[in-house]
Scaffold this motif. Sequence first.
Motif, short mmCIF file in Angstrom:
data_model
loop_
_atom_site.label_atom_id
_atom_site.label_comp_id
_atom_site.label_asym_id
_atom_site.label_seq_id
_atom_site.Cartn_x
_atom_site.Cartn_y
_atom_site.Cartn_z
N GLU A 21 -28.37 -124.48 -16.38
CA GLU A 21 -27.69 -123.55 -17.30
C GLU A 21 -27.34 -124.18 -18.65
O GLU A 21 -26.72 -123.52 -19.48
N ASP A 22 -27.72 -125.45 -18.85
CA ASP A 22 -27.33 -126.16 -20.08
C ASP A 22 -25.82 -126.07 -20.31
O ASP A 22 -25.34 -125.89 -21.43
N ASN A 23 -25.07 -126.19 -19.22
CA ASN A 23 -23.62 -126.00 -19.27
C ASN A 23 -22.96 -127.24 -19.86
O ASN A 23 -22.87 -128.29 -19.21
N LYS A 24 -22.46 -127.12 -21.10
CA LYS A 24 -21.89 -128.27 -21.79
C LYS A 24 -20.52 -128.66 -21.22
O LYS A 24 -20.13 -129.82 -21.29
N ALA A 25 -19.79 -127.69 -20.68
CA ALA A 25 -18.50 -128.02 -20.06
C ALA A 25 -18.71 -128.87 -18.81
O ALA A 25 -17.93 -129.78 -18.53
N ALA A 26 -19.78 -128.59 -18.06
CA ALA A 26 -20.10 -129.40 -16.89
C ALA A 26 -20.51 -130.80 -17.32
O ALA A 26 -20.12 -131.79 -16.69
N PHE A 27 -21.28 -130.88 -18.40
CA PHE A 27 -21.66 -132.19 -18.92
C PHE A 27 -20.44 -132.98 -19.37
O PHE A 27 -20.31 -134.18 -19.11
#
Length: 202
Positions: A21-27
Amino acid sequence: MANCEFTALTDQELVGLVQLEDNKAAFSELYNRYWEPLINLAGKRTLSLSMAEEIVQDVFVDFYLRRKEIQLKHSLVAYLKTAIKFQVFKTYRAQKIQDKYIETVSHLGQASPIQPDSMLEAKQIHAEIVQITEKMPPTCKQVFLLSRFEKRSNQDIAEQLNISVAMVRKHITKSMNMMRAEINEHQMDIFYLMLLLYSHKN
């Protein structure tokens, strides 16, 4: 998903969100979870805090840029530790090449710079960020450099410049808007990532 909920997720679940998902918060959660032990690991090998911080940043930049193709054979921790060891080697190799080059051109009376071959695009954007700061008003520039390059807290900056914390935040917001207005669209992923890594302590 609220940011606070990411802390309850496993590494595998966070990596899945980043890859699918290209989830930046997860990164960001992964980075906040492991930056300190990885800096300690790199610091033991380099005996330099600044070099260790740059190595960890490079490892996470590389992980994000290659997130679609990375397949973790073991745990994320194992992958990151191996990446740190490899990046330490690359950093020392690049430094030796640069030192040799400087030594050679000094005998020839030249002074041309050399660029290390690792994380070239990220470092080019870093240089562009520095150029954009030169266009900022003096106080705005000073706040941005203290916050993003020296990793000073908003409270420290406010006390040093004798301004309010609210004014510090205002200058940071203004500087970010200037950056986003001038960075090329195709470079925004790396730009966002570098700002995230600079500001994770604030």
